[in-house]
Design a protein around this motif. Structure first.
Motif, mmCIF file in Angstrom:
data_model
loop_
_atom_site.group_PDB
_atom_site.id
_atom_site.type_symbol
_atom_site.label_atom_id
_atom_site.label_comp_id
_atom_site.label_asym_id
_atom_site.label_seq_id
_atom_site.Cartn_x
_atom_site.Cartn_y
_atom_site.Cartn_z
ATOM 1 N N ALA A 220 -27.912 34.028 -27.478
ATOM 2 C CA ALA A 220 -26.544 32.710 -27.682
ATOM 3 C C ALA A 220 -26.611 33.051 -25.686
ATOM 4 C CB ALA A 220 -25.331 33.506 -28.293
ATOM 5 N N GLU A 221 -26.701 33.566 -24.618
ATOM 6 C CA GLU A 221 -26.866 33.500 -24.174
ATOM 7 C C GLU A 221 -28.056 32.258 -23.224
ATOM 8 O OE1 GLU A 221 -24.252 34.176 -21.450
ATOM 9 O OE2 GLU A 221 -23.392 35.695 -22.460
ATOM 10 N N GLU A 222 -29.258 32.504 -23.852
ATOM 11 C CA GLU A 222 -29.840 31.945 -23.208
ATOM 12 C C GLU A 222 -29.521 30.067 -23.767
ATOM 13 O OE1 GLU A 222 -33.995 34.702 -23.619
ATOM 14 O OE2 GLU A 222 -33.221 33.479 -25.120
ATOM 15 N N SER B 70 -24.065 27.816 -33.046
ATOM 16 C CA SER B 70 -25.232 28.379 -32.982
ATOM 17 C C SER B 70 -24.753 30.180 -33.865
ATOM 18 C CB SER B 70 -26.569 28.603 -32.877
ATOM 19 O OG SER B 70 -27.550 28.825 -32.522
ATOM 20 N N ALA B 71 -24.898 30.143 -35.357
ATOM 21 C CA ALA B 71 -25.026 32.101 -35.299
ATOM 22 C C ALA B 71 -27.162 32.413 -35.945
ATOM 23 C CB ALA B 71 -24.244 32.132 -36.424
ATOM 24 N N GLU B 72 -26.655 33.708 -34.809
ATOM 25 C CA GLU B 72 -28.720 33.937 -35.561
ATOM 26 C C GLU B 72 -28.158 35.004 -35.677
ATOM 27 O OE1 GLU B 72 -32.839 32.696 -34.763
ATOM 28 O OE2 GLU B 72 -30.747 31.238 -34.960
ATOM 29 N N ALA C 269 -17.705 26.458 -22.825
ATOM 30 C CA ALA C 269 -19.659 27.336 -24.120
ATOM 31 C C ALA C 269 -19.071 28.619 -24.020
ATOM 32 C CB ALA C 269 -20.358 26.951 -23.314
ATOM 33 N N ARG C 270 -18.825 29.806 -25.125
ATOM 34 C CA ARG C 270 -19.431 30.730 -25.091
ATOM 35 C C ARG C 270 -20.664 31.628 -25.344
ATOM 36 N NH1 ARG C 270 -15.622 29.649 -22.094
ATOM 37 N NH2 ARG C 270 -13.285 30.488 -22.296
ATOM 38 N N ALA C 271 -20.725 32.702 -25.591
ATOM 39 C CA ALA C 271 -21.458 33.862 -26.674
ATOM 40 C C ALA C 271 -21.284 34.839 -26.438
ATOM 41 C CB ALA C 271 -22.556 33.933 -25.335
ATOM 42 N N MET C 272 -21.333 35.378 -27.876
ATOM 43 C CA MET C 272 -21.588 37.175 -28.663
ATOM 44 C C MET C 272 -22.005 37.727 -28.507
ATOM 45 S SD MET C 272 -18.645 36.426 -31.512
ATOM 46 C CE MET C 272 -19.085 37.892 -31.861
ATOM 47 N N GLU C 273 -21.964 38.365 -29.088
ATOM 48 C CA GLU C 273 -23.391 39.537 -30.245
ATOM 49 C C GLU C 273 -22.786 40.236 -30.738
ATOM 50 O OE1 GLU C 273 -25.744 42.990 -31.193
ATOM 51 O OE2 GLU C 273 -24.902 42.938 -28.983
ATOM 52 N N TRP C 274 -22.880 40.633 -31.917
ATOM 53 C CA TRP C 274 -22.541 41.741 -32.704
ATOM 54 C C TRP C 274 -23.917 42.015 -33.343
ATOM 55 C CZ3 TRP C 274 -22.145 41.610 -38.475
ATOM 56 C CH2 TRP C 274 -21.630 42.614 -38.871
ATOM 57 N N ARG C 275 -23.886 43.200 -33.484
ATOM 58 C CA ARG C 275 -24.900 43.933 -34.063
ATOM 59 C C ARG C 275 -26.836 43.454 -34.511
ATOM 60 N NH1 ARG C 275 -23.022 46.530 -40.157
ATOM 61 N NH2 ARG C 275 -25.243 47.187 -39.263
ATOM 62 N N GLY C 276 -26.800 42.295 -33.132
ATOM 63 C CA GLY C 276 -27.863 42.353 -33.642
ATOM 64 C C GLY C 276 -27.842 40.717 -34.448
ATOM 65 N N VAL C 277 -26.664 40.330 -34.184
ATOM 66 C CA VAL C 277 -26.702 38.018 -35.091
ATOM 67 C C VAL C 277 -24.885 38.241 -33.082
ATOM 68 C CG1 VAL C 277 -25.098 37.008 -35.816
ATOM 69 C CG2 VAL C 277 -25.701 39.028 -37.143
ATOM 70 N N LEU D 123 -23.384 41.989 -45.145
ATOM 71 C CA LEU D 123 -23.560 42.709 -43.304
ATOM 72 C C LEU D 123 -22.768 41.581 -42.750
ATOM 73 C CD1 LEU D 123 -26.870 44.022 -43.280
ATOM 74 C CD2 LEU D 123 -25.270 44.871 -44.579
ATOM 75 N N ALA D 124 -23.025 39.524 -43.160
ATOM 76 C CA ALA D 124 -22.265 39.622 -41.538
ATOM 77 C C ALA D 124 -21.496 38.412 -41.907
ATOM 78 C CB ALA D 124 -23.423 39.016 -40.200
ATOM 79 N N ALA D 125 -20.858 38.495 -42.924
ATOM 80 C CA ALA D 125 -19.824 37.746 -43.283
ATOM 81 C C ALA D 125 -19.187 37.599 -42.761
ATOM 82 C CB ALA D 125 -19.230 38.041 -44.849
ATOM 83 N N ASN D 126 -17.978 38.640 -42.142
ATOM 84 C CA ASN D 126 -17.297 37.936 -41.026
ATOM 85 C C ASN D 126 -17.726 37.451 -39.471
ATOM 86 O OD1 ASN D 126 -19.103 40.400 -40.139
ATOM 87 N ND2 ASN D 126 -18.039 40.413 -38.711
ATOM 88 N N ILE D 127 -18.653 37.172 -39.477
ATOM 89 C CA ILE D 127 -19.659 36.263 -38.325
ATOM 90 C C ILE D 127 -19.761 34.768 -39.059
ATOM 91 C CG2 ILE D 127 -21.120 35.923 -36.736
ATOM 92 C CD1 ILE D 127 -19.308 39.037 -36.556
#
Length: 264
Positions: free
Chosen positions: A223-225, A179-181, A237-245, A59-63
């Motif tokens: 990611a923002e935290e 970090s990827a979560e 520093a950057r932060a992004m969110e995609w479908r809960g990732v 589902l998140a191989a792109n991330i």
């Protein structure tokens, strides 16, 4: 017409849809449905069984590809991965391929420690379940790593300000940490995906109801935290969110006077 959704948060994860089983359900699917221990076993299987490799490889191989690109890996690099299911999710293999035979990949695998903390009810200094002080680099010399990847493990750190300082210490100047979560809905107040539809809430309540673990007690850092925890210890520093990732990245500043230019 305005709708008051306050009652949704009041019942989320607390109501018991299993108490509404009908005799026809038992006739069709078996008496086992009435067994609380069996429902708990399946709830835990739904929560943790095989989920991470499925999410990351399907589902998140792109991330993952984005995370690898952000690490800016080169042949011969030494990389630290702190994560859960590092092998089955493909993190280690991809990083090893990028750094080649001359490179080194050090891994801190947290899955067993994390599961044990959940089942044994261990809480971190932040008051959250299955979080603890990270000491994985305490014996590591300064500026050891060319890149650091936190792969589906951020929730288990009980002090990201402390951890960020330690990670920057062992990272070489000009190099990146990523970090990827994939965050758990219901943990850390991330409930929009549950609240969006009453079917989703019903499924969620069926899942978490039998659990002895309260998902709201699990750590969950956006990611923002994490970005805020690193503060000015990193540049770009950057932060992004995609479908809960949630993905965070930043680069350790170069030493004063260095002429080497790097992009964010």
């Amino acid at each position: 017409m305005s709708i008051d959704y306050a009652h949704v948060s009041e019942t989320r994860g607390k109501a018991d849809p299993w108490s509404f089983l009908r005799d026809r359900d038992i006739e069709r699917m078996g008496e086992v449905l009435r067994d609380p221990a069996e429902r708990e076993r399946w709830a835990m299987a739904f929560l943790v069984g095989g989920g991470l490799p499925y999410m990351w490889t399907r589902l998140a191989a792109n991330i993952q590809d984005i995370a690898y690109a952000l690490l800016d890996l080169r042949p011969g690099d030494r990389v630290l991965i702190v994560g859960e299911e590092v092998e089955s999710c493909g993190w280690r293999g991809a990083v090893e391929e990028a750094v080649g035979p001359a490179g080194t990949v050090d891994v801190a695998e947290l899955i067993d420690e994390g599961n044990a903390a959940i089942f044994e009810g261990k809480y971190g200094r932040n008051g959250l379940l299955a979080a603890w002080q990270w000491t994985y680099t305490h014996d590591t010399p300064d500026e050891t790593y060319d890149a650091i990847l936190v792969a589906q493990a951020a929730q288990h750190c009980d002090d990201w300000s402390e951890a960020s300082e330690e990670f920057v210490r062992v990272l070489k100047p000009g190099k990146r940490i990523v970090s990827a979560e994939a965050l758990i809905p219901g943990g850390g107040g991330l409930t929009r995906s549950v609240d969006v539809d009453i079917h989703v809430q019903t499924w969620f309540d069926k899942l978490v109801g039998p659990l002895k673990v309260a998902l709201s007690e699990l750590g969950a850092y956006t990611a923002e935290e994490i970005k805020d925890a690193f503060g000015d210890r990193v540049e770009g520093a950057r932060a992004m969110e995609w479908r809960g990732v949630h993905v965070f990245w930043g680069r350790k500043p170069l030493r004063p006077g260095s002429s080497t230019a790097v992009g964010d």
